[in-house]
Design a protein around this motif. Structure first.
Motif, PDB file in Angstrom:
ATOM      1  N   ARG A  20       0.841  -1.199   0.000  1.00 27.43           N
ATOM      2  CA  ARG A  20       0.000   0.000   0.000  1.00 27.43           C
ATOM      3  C   ARG A  20       0.875   1.247   0.000  1.00 27.43           C
ATOM      4  NH1 ARG A  20      -5.001  -0.236   1.498  1.00 27.43           N
ATOM      5  NH2 ARG A  20      -4.671  -2.145   2.662  1.00 27.43           N
ATOM      6  N   THR A  21       0.384   2.298  -0.656  1.00 25.81           N
ATOM      7  CA  THR A  21       1.037   3.600  -0.628  1.00 25.81           C
ATOM      8  C   THR A  21       0.007   4.617  -0.141  1.00 25.81           C
ATOM      9  OG1 THR A  21       2.538   3.073  -2.453  1.00 25.81           O
ATOM     10  CG2 THR A  21       2.127   5.410  -2.031  1.00 25.81           C
ATOM     11  N   ILE A  22       0.418   5.482   0.761  1.00 24.80           N
ATOM     12  CA  ILE A  22      -0.423   6.597   1.189  1.00 24.80           C
ATOM     13  C   ILE A  22       0.086   7.831   0.446  1.00 24.80           C
ATOM     14  CG2 ILE A  22      -1.242   8.018   3.116  1.00 24.80           C
ATOM     15  CD1 ILE A  22      -2.195   5.078   3.212  1.00 24.80           C
ATOM     16  N   LYS A  71      -6.855  14.223   0.676  1.00 23.79           N
ATOM     17  CA  LYS A  71      -5.702  14.044   1.559  1.00 23.79           C
ATOM     18  C   LYS A  71      -5.454  12.572   1.838  1.00 23.79           C
ATOM     19  CE  LYS A  71      -6.433  18.011   4.619  1.00 23.79           C
ATOM     20  NZ  LYS A  71      -6.678  18.350   6.010  1.00 23.79           N
ATOM     21  N   ASN A  72      -4.196  12.203   1.922  1.00 32.52           N
ATOM     22  CA  ASN A  72      -3.762  10.889   2.398  1.00 32.52           C
ATOM     23  C   ASN A  72      -4.559   9.726   1.809  1.00 32.52           C
ATOM     24  OD1 ASN A  72      -1.812  12.167   4.013  1.00 32.52           O
ATOM     25  ND2 ASN A  72      -3.356  12.532   5.586  1.00 32.52           N
ATOM     26  N   VAL A  73      -4.560   9.646   0.497  1.00 33.45           N
ATOM     27  CA  VAL A  73      -5.306   8.594  -0.207  1.00 33.45           C
ATOM     28  C   VAL A  73      -4.511   7.290  -0.170  1.00 33.45           C
ATOM     29  CG1 VAL A  73      -6.229   7.871  -2.448  1.00 33.45           C
ATOM     30  CG2 VAL A  73      -6.504  10.241  -1.673  1.00 33.45           C
ATOM     31  N   SER A  74      -5.205   6.222   0.167  1.00 37.45           N
ATOM     32  CA  SER A  74      -4.602   4.899   0.218  1.00 37.45           C
ATOM     33  C   SER A  74      -4.692   4.242  -1.160  1.00 37.45           C
ATOM     34  CB  SER A  74      -5.348   4.042   1.242  1.00 37.45           C
ATOM     35  OG  SER A  74      -4.859   2.730   1.221  1.00 37.45           O
ATOM     36  N   ASP A 100       8.471  10.794  -1.656  1.00 37.08           N
ATOM     37  CA  ASP A 100       7.755  11.585  -0.649  1.00 37.08           C
ATOM     38  C   ASP A 100       6.505  10.903  -0.112  1.00 37.08           C
ATOM     39  OD1 ASP A 100       9.670  13.556  -0.956  1.00 37.08           O
ATOM     40  OD2 ASP A 100       8.519  14.599  -2.504  1.00 37.08           O
ATOM     41  N   GLU A 101       6.144   9.765  -0.676  1.00 36.29           N
ATOM     42  CA  GLU A 101       4.940   9.047  -0.228  1.00 36.29           C
ATOM     43  C   GLU A 101       5.315   7.955   0.772  1.00 36.29           C
ATOM     44  OE1 GLU A 101       2.489  10.689  -1.169  1.00 36.29           O
ATOM     45  OE2 GLU A 101       3.105  11.547  -3.065  1.00 36.29           O
ATOM     46  N   GLN A 102       4.319   7.491   1.502  1.00 36.84           N
ATOM     47  CA  GLN A 102       4.545   6.429   2.500  1.00 36.84           C
ATOM     48  C   GLN A 102       4.183   5.081   1.884  1.00 36.84           C
ATOM     49  OE1 GLN A 102       1.796   7.687   5.525  1.00 36.84           O
ATOM     50  NE2 GLN A 102       3.379   8.785   6.648  1.00 36.84           N
ATOM     51  N   HIS A 103       5.153   4.184   1.817  1.00 39.02           N
ATOM     52  CA  HIS A 103       4.936   2.854   1.254  1.00 39.02           C
ATOM     53  C   HIS A 103       5.043   1.826   2.375  1.00 39.02           C
ATOM     54  CE1 HIS A 103       5.547   5.016  -2.439  1.00 39.02           C
ATOM     55  NE2 HIS A 103       6.737   5.413  -2.011  1.00 39.02           N
ATOM     56  N   SER A 104       4.120   0.876   2.373  1.00 38.15           N
ATOM     57  CA  SER A 104       4.151  -0.128   3.433  1.00 38.15           C
ATOM     58  C   SER A 104       3.693  -1.477   2.879  1.00 38.15           C
ATOM     59  CB  SER A 104       3.247   0.293   4.597  1.00 38.15           C
ATOM     60  OG  SER A 104       1.898   0.371   4.168  1.00 38.15           O
ATOM     61  N   VAL A 109      -1.190  -2.947 -10.641  1.00 37.76           N
ATOM     62  CA  VAL A 109      -2.232  -1.929 -10.727  1.00 37.76           C
ATOM     63  C   VAL A 109      -2.527  -1.461  -9.310  1.00 37.76           C
ATOM     64  CG1 VAL A 109      -4.674  -1.512 -11.297  1.00 37.76           C
ATOM     65  CG2 VAL A 109      -3.259  -2.891 -12.823  1.00 37.76           C
ATOM     66  N   GLY A 110      -2.752  -0.164  -9.159  1.00 38.19           N
ATOM     67  CA  GLY A 110      -3.141   0.390  -7.873  1.00 38.19           C
ATOM     68  C   GLY A 110      -4.620   0.728  -7.888  1.00 38.19           C
ATOM     69  N   TYR A 111      -5.318   0.448  -6.796  1.00 40.19           N
ATOM     70  CA  TYR A 111      -6.738   0.775  -6.661  1.00 40.19           C
ATOM     71  C   TYR A 111      -6.920   1.752  -5.525  1.00 40.19           C
ATOM     72  CZ  TYR A 111      -8.233  -2.619 -10.077  1.00 40.19           C
ATOM     73  OH  TYR A 111      -8.431  -3.280 -11.246  1.00 40.19           O
ATOM     74  N   TYR A 112      -7.819   2.709  -5.729  1.00 39.04           N
ATOM     75  CA  TYR A 112      -8.101   3.704  -4.702  1.00 39.04           C
ATOM     76  C   TYR A 112      -9.604   3.948  -4.631  1.00 39.04           C
ATOM     77  CZ  TYR A 112      -8.448   6.792  -8.764  1.00 39.04           C
ATOM     78  OH  TYR A 112      -8.799   7.346  -9.956  1.00 39.04           O
ATOM     79  N   ASP A 113     -10.040   4.476  -3.495  1.00 37.62           N
ATOM     80  CA  ASP A 113     -11.433   4.856  -3.273  1.00 37.62           C
ATOM     81  C   ASP A 113     -11.409   6.174  -2.514  1.00 37.62           C
ATOM     82  OD1 ASP A 113     -14.097   5.181  -2.584  1.00 37.62           O
ATOM     83  OD2 ASP A 113     -14.364   3.107  -1.937  1.00 37.62           O
ATOM     84  N   LEU A 114     -11.825   7.238  -3.164  1.00 38.94           N
ATOM     85  CA  LEU A 114     -11.745   8.570  -2.574  1.00 38.94           C
ATOM     86  C   LEU A 114     -12.871   8.867  -1.590  1.00 38.94           C
ATOM     87  CD1 LEU A 114     -10.918  10.599  -5.819  1.00 38.94           C
ATOM     88  CD2 LEU A 114      -9.317   9.639  -4.137  1.00 38.94           C
ATOM     89  N   ARG A 115     -13.899   8.040  -1.538  1.00 40.84           N
ATOM     90  CA  ARG A 115     -15.086   8.364  -0.743  1.00 40.84           C
ATOM     91  C   ARG A 115     -14.795   8.611   0.728  1.00 40.84           C
ATOM     92  NH1 ARG A 115     -18.808   3.523  -2.650  1.00 40.84           N
ATOM     93  NH2 ARG A 115     -16.823   2.521  -2.198  1.00 40.84           N
ATOM     94  N   ALA A 116     -13.847   7.920   1.297  1.00 41.64           N
ATOM     95  CA  ALA A 116     -13.584   8.061   2.733  1.00 41.64           C
ATOM     96  C   ALA A 116     -12.482   9.078   3.050  1.00 41.64           C
ATOM     97  CB  ALA A 116     -13.209   6.707   3.324  1.00 41.64           C
TER      98      ALA A 116
END
Length: 176
Positions: free
Chosen positions: A11-13, A21-24, A80-84, A126-133
């Motif tokens: 995951r990357t934030i 802000k701070n999208v996973s 500059d992003e957080q990877h975990s 592929v990266g997946y994101y959901d902006l709703r939260a």
């Protein structure tokens, strides 16, 4: 004795993405020609003729080698992003739903990493994101980008049966 199976979620934030802000961003492996691990060892009570979603869920995870290569690539290209990463406890239940089976559009989307671009990563990603939260960024430009991302899943039918994607409209009216 063989070594225990190890699979990982990555995951990357992202501090600022599509006006939020701070999208996973959850990274998944795609288009595997063979499973990274035997399904019978990774899925509890595995049934070879069933459990397509559980198989897909397992296929999206990364081996230790793939995870290390992806984290290295992400750290180099997006420092500059957080990877975990998170190790998945195996075996898993057969009632799992792969991210790749989730619908996309509007606030939910994907970001493709090309294997040519990621030359050291041995699988397509592929990266997946959901902006709703995710909380919007406080500035006007970010608000418009966020609203445009949400509008990308909305369509309007106008005169002459022409269909317009809301995100393609020149202006998005300000919120009242």
């Amino acid at each position: 004795m063989s070594s225990p199976i190890a699979l990982f979620k990555v995951r990357t934030i992202i501090a600022a993405f599509h006006g939020c802000k701070n999208v996973s961003m959850r990274w998944i492996a795609v288009v595997r020609s063979t499973p990274s691990v035997p399904y019978a060892e990774a899925i509890a009570d595995f049934q070879p003729l069933g459990e397509a979603y559980a198989k897909g869920w397992i296929d999206e995870l990364f081996t230790a080698e793939e995870k290390d290569a992806l984290i290295s690539y992400l750290a180099m290209t997006h420092p500059d992003e957080q990877h975990s990463f998170e190790k998945v406890e195996l075996p898993v239940s057969g009632s799992l739903f792969p991210i790749s089976a989730m619908p996309t559009g509007g606030p939910q989307g994907s970001y493709n990493l090309c294997r040519i671009e990621t030359n050291g990563v041995p699988v397509d990603v592929v990266g997946y994101y959901d902006l709703r939260a995710h909380e919007p960024l406080p500035d006007r430009e970010s608000d418009l980008r966020r609203r445009k991302a949400f509008a990308s899943g909305t369509f309007y039918v106008i005169a002459g049966s022409k269909v317009i994607n809301a995100a393609d409209l020149e202006e998005i009216e300000p919120l009242h």
